[in-house]
Design an enzyme around this catalytic site. Sequence first.
Site, PDB file in Angstrom:
ATOM      1  N   HIS A 108     -13.614 -13.745  -4.973  1.00 16.18           N
ATOM      2  CA  HIS A 108     -13.983 -15.096  -4.521  1.00 16.18           C
ATOM      3  C   HIS A 108     -15.393 -15.430  -4.977  1.00 16.18           C
ATOM      4  O   HIS A 108     -15.979 -16.398  -4.543  1.00 16.18           O
ATOM      5  CB  HIS A 108     -13.934 -15.172  -2.989  1.00 16.18           C
ATOM      6  CG  HIS A 108     -12.722 -14.552  -2.400  1.00 16.18           C
ATOM      7  ND1 HIS A 108     -12.662 -13.218  -2.042  1.00 16.18           N
ATOM      8  CD2 HIS A 108     -11.504 -15.066  -2.130  1.00 16.18           C
ATOM      9  CE1 HIS A 108     -11.467 -12.937  -1.580  1.00 16.18           C
ATOM     10  NE2 HIS A 108     -10.731 -14.028  -1.619  1.00 16.18           N
ATOM     11  N   LYS A 127       0.852  -1.196   0.000  1.00 20.56           N
ATOM     12  CA  LYS A 127       0.000   0.000   0.000  1.00 20.56           C
ATOM     13  C   LYS A 127       0.890   1.249   0.000  1.00 20.56           C
ATOM     14  O   LYS A 127       1.832   1.345   0.797  1.00 20.56           O
ATOM     15  CB  LYS A 127      -0.870   0.019   1.263  1.00 20.56           C
ATOM     16  CG  LYS A 127      -1.880  -1.110   1.285  1.00 20.56           C
ATOM     17  CD  LYS A 127      -2.980  -0.826   2.256  1.00 20.56           C
ATOM     18  CE  LYS A 127      -4.073  -1.878   2.215  1.00 20.56           C
ATOM     19  NZ  LYS A 127      -3.989  -2.934   1.214  1.00 20.56           N
ATOM     20  N   ASP A 179      -1.357  -1.888  -4.273  1.00 24.16           N
ATOM     21  CA  ASP A 179      -2.777  -1.982  -3.898  1.00 24.16           C
ATOM     22  C   ASP A 179      -3.491  -0.662  -4.148  1.00 24.16           C
ATOM     23  O   ASP A 179      -2.868   0.397  -4.206  1.00 24.16           O
ATOM     24  CB  ASP A 179      -2.922  -2.295  -2.400  1.00 24.16           C
ATOM     25  CG  ASP A 179      -2.447  -3.700  -2.052  1.00 24.16           C
ATOM     26  OD1 ASP A 179      -2.108  -4.468  -2.965  1.00 24.16           O
ATOM     27  OD2 ASP A 179      -2.419  -4.006  -0.846  1.00 24.16           O
ATOM     28  N   MET A 180      -4.813  -0.744  -4.230  1.00 28.84           N
ATOM     29  CA  MET A 180      -5.606   0.484  -4.308  1.00 28.84           C
ATOM     30  C   MET A 180      -6.311   0.681  -2.979  1.00 28.84           C
ATOM     31  O   MET A 180      -6.952  -0.244  -2.465  1.00 28.84           O
ATOM     32  CB  MET A 180      -6.626   0.409  -5.437  1.00 28.84           C
ATOM     33  CG  MET A 180      -7.347   1.716  -5.691  1.00 28.84           C
ATOM     34  SD  MET A 180      -6.244   3.118  -6.023  1.00 28.84           S
ATOM     35  CE  MET A 180      -5.903   2.888  -7.774  1.00 28.84           C
ATOM     36  N   ARG A 192      -4.764  -5.612 -11.322  1.00 26.90           N
ATOM     37  CA  ARG A 192      -5.638  -6.458 -10.496  1.00 26.90           C
ATOM     38  C   ARG A 192      -7.020  -5.813 -10.508  1.00 26.90           C
ATOM     39  O   ARG A 192      -7.141  -4.605 -10.269  1.00 26.90           O
ATOM     40  CB  ARG A 192      -5.125  -6.533  -9.058  1.00 26.90           C
ATOM     41  CG  ARG A 192      -6.114  -7.259  -8.123  1.00 26.90           C
ATOM     42  CD  ARG A 192      -5.734  -7.116  -6.650  1.00 26.90           C
ATOM     43  NE  ARG A 192      -4.410  -7.607  -6.409  1.00 26.90           N
ATOM     44  CZ  ARG A 192      -3.615  -7.158  -5.432  1.00 26.90           C
ATOM     45  NH1 ARG A 192      -4.017  -6.189  -4.620  1.00 26.90           N
ATOM     46  NH2 ARG A 192      -2.418  -7.662  -5.247  1.00 26.90           N
ATOM     47  N   ARG A 248     -12.233  -7.369   6.179  1.00 29.68           N
ATOM     48  CA  ARG A 248     -12.694  -8.755   5.938  1.00 29.68           C
ATOM     49  C   ARG A 248     -14.006  -9.020   6.688  1.00 29.68           C
ATOM     50  O   ARG A 248     -14.876  -9.712   6.200  1.00 29.68           O
ATOM     51  CB  ARG A 248     -11.638  -9.783   6.379  1.00 29.68           C
ATOM     52  CG  ARG A 248     -10.281  -9.651   5.739  1.00 29.68           C
ATOM     53  CD  ARG A 248     -10.220  -9.883   4.252  1.00 29.68           C
ATOM     54  NE  ARG A 248     -10.651  -8.860   3.339  1.00 29.68           N
ATOM     55  CZ  ARG A 248      -9.967  -7.776   2.939  1.00 29.68           C
ATOM     56  NH1 ARG A 248      -8.764  -7.550   3.414  1.00 29.68           N
ATOM     57  NH2 ARG A 248     -10.453  -6.924   2.060  1.00 29.68           N
ATOM     58  N   GLY A 268     -13.508  -3.806  -4.454  1.00 32.07           N
ATOM     59  CA  GLY A 268     -13.250  -2.615  -3.639  1.00 32.07           C
ATOM     60  C   GLY A 268     -13.702  -2.852  -2.214  1.00 32.07           C
ATOM     61  O   GLY A 268     -14.766  -3.420  -1.978  1.00 32.07           O
TER      62      GLY A 268
HETATM   63  C1  LIG Z   1      -5.892 -10.840  -3.997  1.00 32.38           C
HETATM   64  C2  LIG Z   1      -6.801  -9.721  -3.587  1.00 32.38           C
HETATM   65  C3  LIG Z   1      -6.304  -8.437  -3.488  1.00 32.38           C
HETATM   66  C4  LIG Z   1      -7.145  -7.380  -3.134  1.00 32.38           C
HETATM   67  N1  LIG Z   1      -6.660  -6.101  -3.157  1.00 32.38           N
HETATM   68  C5  LIG Z   1      -7.516  -5.082  -2.935  1.00 32.38           C
HETATM   69  C6  LIG Z   1      -7.088  -3.729  -3.093  1.00 32.38           C
HETATM   70  O1  LIG Z   1      -5.941  -3.438  -3.454  1.00 32.38           O
HETATM   71  N2  LIG Z   1      -7.981  -2.745  -2.833  1.00 32.38           N
HETATM   72  C7  LIG Z   1      -9.278  -3.011  -2.454  1.00 32.38           C
HETATM   73  O2  LIG Z   1     -10.060  -2.084  -2.248  1.00 32.38           O
HETATM   74  N3  LIG Z   1      -9.692  -4.281  -2.285  1.00 32.38           N
HETATM   75  C8  LIG Z   1      -8.856  -5.321  -2.522  1.00 32.38           C
HETATM   76  N4  LIG Z   1      -9.305  -6.607  -2.384  1.00 32.38           N
HETATM   77  C9  LIG Z   1     -10.617  -6.876  -1.718  1.00 32.38           C
HETATM   78  C10 LIG Z   1     -11.759  -6.839  -2.695  1.00 32.38           C
HETATM   79  O3  LIG Z   1     -11.969  -5.521  -3.155  1.00 32.38           O
HETATM   80  C11 LIG Z   1     -13.066  -7.335  -2.024  1.00 32.38           C
HETATM   81  O4  LIG Z   1     -13.383  -6.528  -0.926  1.00 32.38           O
HETATM   82  C12 LIG Z   1     -12.996  -8.768  -1.538  1.00 32.38           C
HETATM   83  O5  LIG Z   1     -12.282  -9.567  -2.431  1.00 32.38           O
HETATM   84  C13 LIG Z   1     -14.424  -9.368  -1.393  1.00 32.38           C
HETATM   85  O6  LIG Z   1     -15.094  -9.301  -2.609  1.00 32.38           O
HETATM   86  P1  LIG Z   1     -15.351 -10.552  -3.577  1.00 32.38           P
HETATM   87  O7  LIG Z   1     -14.987 -10.118  -4.944  1.00 32.38           O
HETATM   88  O8  LIG Z   1     -14.650 -11.742  -3.096  1.00 32.38           O
HETATM   89  O9  LIG Z   1     -16.913 -10.720  -3.632  1.00 32.38           O
HETATM   90  P2  LIG Z   1     -18.036 -10.802  -2.528  1.00 32.38           P
HETATM   91  O10 LIG Z   1     -19.301 -10.683  -3.297  1.00 32.38           O
HETATM   92  O11 LIG Z   1     -17.795  -9.862  -1.414  1.00 32.38           O
HETATM   93  O12 LIG Z   1     -17.872 -12.265  -1.958  1.00 32.38           O
HETATM   94  C14 LIG Z   1     -18.095 -13.415  -2.771  1.00 32.38           C
HETATM   95  C15 LIG Z   1     -17.983 -14.620  -1.849  1.00 32.38           C
HETATM   96  O13 LIG Z   1     -16.635 -14.730  -1.360  1.00 32.38           O
HETATM   97  C16 LIG Z   1     -16.640 -15.113  -0.004  1.00 32.38           C
HETATM   98  N5  LIG Z   1     -16.054 -14.015   0.790  1.00 32.38           N
HETATM   99  C17 LIG Z   1     -15.764 -12.762   0.364  1.00 32.38           C
HETATM  100  N6  LIG Z   1     -15.195 -12.051   1.368  1.00 32.38           N
HETATM  101  C18 LIG Z   1     -15.148 -12.870   2.416  1.00 32.38           C
HETATM  102  C19 LIG Z   1     -14.659 -12.713   3.748  1.00 32.38           C
HETATM  103  N7  LIG Z   1     -14.124 -11.568   4.171  1.00 32.38           N
HETATM  104  N8  LIG Z   1     -14.746 -13.769   4.603  1.00 32.38           N
HETATM  105  C20 LIG Z   1     -15.272 -14.937   4.191  1.00 32.38           C
HETATM  106  N9  LIG Z   1     -15.743 -15.151   2.936  1.00 32.38           N
HETATM  107  C21 LIG Z   1     -15.681 -14.127   2.065  1.00 32.38           C
HETATM  108  C22 LIG Z   1     -18.068 -15.394   0.370  1.00 32.38           C
HETATM  109  O14 LIG Z   1     -18.307 -16.752   0.110  1.00 32.38           O
HETATM  110  C23 LIG Z   1     -18.836 -14.539  -0.599  1.00 32.38           C
HETATM  111  O15 LIG Z   1     -20.121 -15.000  -0.859  1.00 32.38           O
HETATM  112  C24 LIG Z   1      -8.506  -7.660  -2.796  1.00 32.38           C
HETATM  113  C25 LIG Z   1      -9.000  -8.955  -2.908  1.00 32.38           C
HETATM  114  C26 LIG Z   1      -8.189  -9.978  -3.307  1.00 32.38           C
HETATM  115  C27 LIG Z   1      -8.776 -11.340  -3.464  1.00 32.38           C
END
Ligand SMILES: Cc1cc2nc3c(=O)[nH]c(=O)nc-3n(C[C@H](O)[C@H](O)[C@H](O)COP(=O)(O)OP(=O)(O)OC[C@H]3O[C@@H](n4cnc5c(N)ncnc54)[C@H](O)[C@@H]3O)c2cc1C
Length: 308
Positions: free
Chosen positions: A228, A96, A130-131, A180, A290, A184
């Site tokens: 995810h 970051k 990262d953002m 990436r 998280r 968000g």
């Molecule tokens: C490798 C990586 C790098 C990232 N870098 C950044 C960044 O630089 N800036 C930024 O703003 N965000 C970042 N993120 C976070 C991202 O923006 C999301 O907040 C996060 O990934 C949850 O969103 P989702 O796309 O998984 O979908 P969601 O719709 O939130 O989740 C989909 C499914 O994933 C599972 N899940 C998601 N989050 C959780 C959790 N916390 N605990 C348990 N299960 C969960 C659940 O099964 C859920 O139904 C990053 C994420 C990843 C994977």
Amino acid sequence: MLRALLLGLSTRRRIGEVMDRFAVTRRFVRRFVAGTTAEEALGVLGGLNGAGLLGAVTYLGENVREAPAAAQATLAYLDLLDEIKRRNLKAVPSLKLTHLGLDLGEAVCLANLRRVLERGRETETLVWIDMESSAYTDRTLDLYARVRPEFPNAACVLQAYLRRTRDDLERLIALGARIRLCKGAYREPPALAYPDKRDVDGNYVRLVERVLAPDAQARGVYVGFATHDERLIGIIGDRAAARGVPADRFEHQMLYGIRHDLHPRLRGRGLRLRVLVPFGDDWYGYFMRRLAERPANLLFLLRNLHRG
Ligand SMILES: Cc1cc2nc3c(=O)[nH]c(=O)nc-3n(C[C@H](O)[C@H](O)[C@H](O)COP(=O)(O)OP(=O)(O)OC[C@H]3O[C@@H](n4cnc5c(N)ncnc54)[C@H](O)[C@@H]3O)c2cc1C
């Protein structure tokens, strides 16, 4: 509502200090954070590589207010790069800019970032930037655009929840960037970010279409799809196949401790998957984000705190 509350609390570090006193909290944090030391994170990365997965590593910390703290974070990333090389790990740092001192001024941050990128270049390792919240989007993209010509090993992040991202993506495509794409994770006002999850997901799909388009691919754009969300992962696979984009032109990315069950499935389909492994004492902001993503995590924590 709960998400907004948790994200609001995520900047109150004092709460983290109190939470840290409870063994139950510390145990729960360990679900998402590999440990407090680099050694623990490097061990996890070795295990991931052994399972055929790529790694990314984050030394937790953000919004540092003093130059020595930014310098210390920079040194930690230099050491990580050396250790990644020495152990022959397939892993990259993900950092970051506010950890490298962006709040102290762009000059401080740029000097620190350049040191990390230089070491990354020497060790042939990507460095993912990262953002953070929208207060930093312009500065992050500007710094990225500035270092990118000299450091092709620099990669950056876009967030599908921001309304502006479609335009930002065009700027990055023109640079042939490594990007990436995530949804968000910060608290943003509706004027800047889609408040409705359906709109965020819809925008994510539009961005997927754009980065997989022939002209973006021809410019060498490489994307890490950081989600995810199984439905989106399915759509990414379908769109990549329909466009004829080979599996080595993109990767999936996930966070340590989340949806491990998907790893073998993605690997079984011959897809690249990178898992981001965070470590360090400054876990509070990361951990609260998280919790905010999945309120069930909060219920679980509260139930265990009550039992404890
Ligand atoms: C490798 C990586 C790098 C990232 N870098 C950044 C960044 O630089 N800036 C930024 O703003 N965000 C970042 N993120 C976070 C991202 O923006 C999301 O907040 C996060 O990934 C949850 O969103 P989702 O796309 O998984 O979908 P969601 O719709 O939130 O989740 C989909 C499914 O994933 C599972 N899940 C998601 N989050 C959780 C959790 N916390 N605990 C348990 N299960 C969960 C659940 O099964 C859920 O139904 C990053 C994420 C990843 C994977």
